[in-house]
Design a protein around this motif. Sequence first.
Motif, PDB file in Angstrom:
ATOM      1  N   GLY A 139       7.305  38.247  -6.072  1.00 48.78           N
ATOM      2  CA  GLY A 139       8.208  38.986  -7.038  1.00 48.78           C
ATOM      3  C   GLY A 139       9.589  39.167  -6.801  1.00 48.78           C
ATOM      4  O   GLY A 139      10.607  38.752  -7.611  1.00 48.78           O
ATOM      5  N   LEU A 140       9.839  39.266  -5.614  1.00 46.41           N
ATOM      6  CA  LEU A 140      11.317  39.264  -5.210  1.00 46.41           C
ATOM      7  C   LEU A 140      11.839  37.985  -4.947  1.00 46.41           C
ATOM      8  O   LEU A 140      13.040  37.682  -5.243  1.00 46.41           O
ATOM      9  CB  LEU A 140      11.287  40.139  -3.818  1.00 46.41           C
ATOM     10  N   ASN A 141      11.073  37.045  -4.529  1.00 48.10           N
ATOM     11  CA  ASN A 141      11.608  35.687  -4.476  1.00 48.10           C
ATOM     12  C   ASN A 141      11.828  35.148  -6.044  1.00 48.10           C
ATOM     13  O   ASN A 141      12.893  34.425  -6.097  1.00 48.10           O
ATOM     14  CB  ASN A 141      10.389  34.671  -3.903  1.00 48.10           C
ATOM     15  N   VAL A 142      11.069  35.193  -6.691  1.00 44.10           N
ATOM     16  CA  VAL A 142      11.301  34.891  -8.331  1.00 44.10           C
ATOM     17  C   VAL A 142      12.578  35.665  -8.638  1.00 44.10           C
ATOM     18  O   VAL A 142      13.338  34.968  -9.376  1.00 44.10           O
ATOM     19  CB  VAL A 142      10.040  35.338  -9.257  1.00 44.10           C
ATOM     20  N   SER A 143      12.840  36.869  -8.330  1.00 46.99           N
ATOM     21  CA  SER A 143      13.895  37.398  -8.790  1.00 46.99           C
ATOM     22  C   SER A 143      15.355  36.978  -8.342  1.00 46.99           C
ATOM     23  O   SER A 143      16.294  36.687  -8.993  1.00 46.99           O
ATOM     24  CB  SER A 143      14.167  39.099  -8.423  1.00 46.99           C
ATOM     25  N   VAL A 144      15.210  36.282  -7.008  1.00 44.17           N
ATOM     26  CA  VAL A 144      16.417  35.797  -6.641  1.00 44.17           C
ATOM     27  C   VAL A 144      16.549  34.358  -7.244  1.00 44.17           C
ATOM     28  O   VAL A 144      17.616  33.992  -7.634  1.00 44.17           O
ATOM     29  CB  VAL A 144      15.873  35.389  -5.025  1.00 44.17           C
ATOM     30  N   VAL A 145      15.520  33.611  -7.757  1.00 42.77           N
ATOM     31  CA  VAL A 145      15.398  32.230  -8.150  1.00 42.77           C
ATOM     32  C   VAL A 145      16.039  32.628  -9.789  1.00 42.77           C
ATOM     33  O   VAL A 145      17.029  31.870 -10.076  1.00 42.77           O
ATOM     34  CB  VAL A 145      14.078  31.917  -8.466  1.00 42.77           C
ATOM     35  N   PHE A 146      15.786  33.630 -10.339  1.00 46.41           N
ATOM     36  CA  PHE A 146      16.345  34.099 -11.617  1.00 46.41           C
ATOM     37  C   PHE A 146      17.696  34.348 -11.604  1.00 46.41           C
ATOM     38  O   PHE A 146      18.537  33.972 -12.466  1.00 46.41           O
ATOM     39  CB  PHE A 146      15.265  34.940 -12.395  1.00 46.41           C
ATOM     40  N   GLY A 147      18.147  35.090 -10.665  1.00 44.01           N
ATOM     41  CA  GLY A 147      19.545  35.358 -10.302  1.00 44.01           C
ATOM     42  C   GLY A 147      20.340  33.817 -10.288  1.00 44.01           C
ATOM     43  O   GLY A 147      21.427  33.985 -11.009  1.00 44.01           O
ATOM     44  N   PHE A 148      19.911  32.888  -9.795  1.00 47.80           N
ATOM     45  CA  PHE A 148      20.596  31.696  -9.694  1.00 47.80           C
ATOM     46  C   PHE A 148      20.529  30.935 -10.961  1.00 47.80           C
ATOM     47  O   PHE A 148      21.411  30.243 -11.224  1.00 47.80           O
ATOM     48  CB  PHE A 148      20.220  30.898  -8.577  1.00 47.80           C
ATOM     49  N   LEU A 149      19.412  31.261 -11.660  1.00 44.73           N
ATOM     50  CA  LEU A 149      19.371  30.407 -12.847  1.00 44.73           C
ATOM     51  C   LEU A 149      20.221  31.313 -13.897  1.00 44.73           C
ATOM     52  O   LEU A 149      21.016  30.464 -14.638  1.00 44.73           O
ATOM     53  CB  LEU A 149      17.946  30.751 -13.266  1.00 44.73           C
ATOM     54  N   ASN A 150      20.294  32.674 -13.866  1.00 46.62           N
ATOM     55  CA  ASN A 150      21.456  33.104 -14.757  1.00 46.62           C
ATOM     56  C   ASN A 150      22.889  32.703 -14.334  1.00 46.62           C
ATOM     57  O   ASN A 150      23.618  32.577 -15.291  1.00 46.62           O
ATOM     58  CB  ASN A 150      21.348  34.626 -14.517  1.00 46.62           C
ATOM     59  N   LEU A 151      23.199  32.343 -13.188  1.00 41.34           N
ATOM     60  CA  LEU A 151      24.514  31.935 -12.619  1.00 41.34           C
ATOM     61  C   LEU A 151      24.563  30.448 -13.501  1.00 41.34           C
ATOM     62  O   LEU A 151      25.609  30.521 -14.252  1.00 41.34           O
ATOM     63  CB  LEU A 151      24.467  31.650 -11.170  1.00 41.34           C
ATOM     64  N   ILE A 152      23.679  29.687 -13.428  1.00 32.18           N
ATOM     65  CA  ILE A 152      23.730  28.373 -14.132  1.00 32.18           C
ATOM     66  C   ILE A 152      23.919  28.523 -15.676  1.00 32.18           C
ATOM     67  O   ILE A 152      24.551  27.845 -16.527  1.00 32.18           O
ATOM     68  CB  ILE A 152      22.591  27.460 -13.839  1.00 32.18           C
ATOM     69  N   LEU A 153      23.194  29.494 -16.070  1.00 31.80           N
ATOM     70  CA  LEU A 153      23.216  29.706 -17.649  1.00 31.80           C
ATOM     71  C   LEU A 153      24.630  30.236 -18.069  1.00 31.80           C
ATOM     72  O   LEU A 153      25.157  29.742 -19.056  1.00 31.80           O
ATOM     73  CB  LEU A 153      22.311  30.706 -18.020  1.00 31.80           C
ATOM     74  N   TRP A 154      25.162  31.154 -17.234  1.00 29.35           N
ATOM     75  CA  TRP A 154      26.453  31.760 -17.643  1.00 29.35           C
ATOM     76  C   TRP A 154      27.565  30.701 -17.362  1.00 29.35           C
ATOM     77  O   TRP A 154      28.611  30.688 -18.114  1.00 29.35           O
ATOM     78  CB  TRP A 154      26.880  33.108 -16.859  1.00 29.35           C
ATOM     79  N   VAL A 155      27.533  29.770 -16.406  1.00 34.62           N
ATOM     80  CA  VAL A 155      28.464  28.778 -16.110  1.00 34.62           C
ATOM     81  C   VAL A 155      28.300  27.834 -17.287  1.00 34.62           C
ATOM     82  O   VAL A 155      29.328  27.488 -18.005  1.00 34.62           O
ATOM     83  CB  VAL A 155      28.365  27.775 -14.989  1.00 34.62           C
ATOM     84  N   GLY A 156      27.373  27.332 -17.826  1.00 33.80           N
ATOM     85  CA  GLY A 156      27.175  26.556 -19.285  1.00 33.80           C
ATOM     86  C   GLY A 156      27.340  27.245 -20.325  1.00 33.80           C
ATOM     87  O   GLY A 156      28.157  26.611 -21.346  1.00 33.80           O
ATOM     88  N   ASN A 157      27.223  28.525 -20.673  1.00 32.82           N
ATOM     89  CA  ASN A 157      27.906  29.425 -21.568  1.00 32.82           C
ATOM     90  C   ASN A 157      29.073  29.613 -21.553  1.00 32.82           C
ATOM     91  O   ASN A 157      30.035  29.170 -22.856  1.00 32.82           O
ATOM     92  CB  ASN A 157      27.136  30.546 -21.511  1.00 32.82           C
ATOM     93  N   ALA A 158      29.841  29.469 -20.498  1.00 29.99           N
ATOM     94  CA  ALA A 158      31.488  29.457 -20.229  1.00 29.99           C
ATOM     95  C   ALA A 158      32.078  28.095 -20.693  1.00 29.99           C
ATOM     96  O   ALA A 158      32.999  28.391 -21.510  1.00 29.99           O
ATOM     97  CB  ALA A 158      31.878  29.862 -18.736  1.00 29.99           C
ATOM     98  N   TRP A 159      31.229  27.106 -20.648  1.00 28.03           N
ATOM     99  CA  TRP A 159      31.762  25.642 -20.898  1.00 28.03           C
ATOM    100  C   TRP A 159      31.892  25.805 -22.595  1.00 28.03           C
ATOM    101  O   TRP A 159      32.820  25.479 -23.175  1.00 28.03           O
ATOM    102  CB  TRP A 159      31.022  24.894 -20.386  1.00 28.03           C
ATOM    103  N   PHE A 160      30.969  26.443 -23.285  1.00 27.24           N
ATOM    104  CA  PHE A 160      30.863  26.290 -24.550  1.00 27.24           C
ATOM    105  C   PHE A 160      31.916  27.354 -25.248  1.00 27.24           C
ATOM    106  O   PHE A 160      32.622  27.008 -26.014  1.00 27.24           O
ATOM    107  CB  PHE A 160      29.561  26.870 -25.165  1.00 27.24           C
TER     108      PHE A 160
END
Length: 168
Positions: free
Chosen positions: A117-138
């Motif tokens: 569960g802790l490993n998944v939280s780290v992965v989701f944190g970096f996925l959030n980074l990708i999501l917010w960078v993509g959102n910043a483009w739009f």
Amino acid sequence: MDVCNRTLQEVHLVGDSSSSAEFFVSVAVFAFLYCIAALVLYVGYLHVYTDSNRGPMIDFVVTCLFAFFWLVSSSAWAQGLGNVKTSIGTEGIRKTLSLCKEDGITCDVASFAYMGGLNVSVVFGFLNLILWVGNAWFVFKETSWHTPPQTGSTTQPDSESVSAPPRM
């Protein structure tokens, strides 16, 4: 506690990774609250958002800040989780327990805590980074930095450039 016919003192993990976990969770909570506020703005007050250039620019800056915070907090949490895993691993236990430093005694970790569960939280944190960078483009595409505002054109077509009527 008695281990191997010897009494051990209470032992705590070396280091404190709670601040990185708290920062990670704080960024997640504030990102959630910002998303709710942006949703209310987009759905209920879109005319206020689009009437001026200030709304999209503020939205872009805040989105970029959240992307940066996701990068920093996810990296800090990944490092903190790595420190916890090191502390509870065989080498960390051997360094922490005084009993393991005595001659003739070998300490090994027999079972490891489940960290999925802790490993998944780290992965989701970096996925959030990708999501917010993509959102910043739009969001950037909505600002006047990407597309300057349209001004009314007052030019009249020349009489020579008038098109001919369609043929039948």
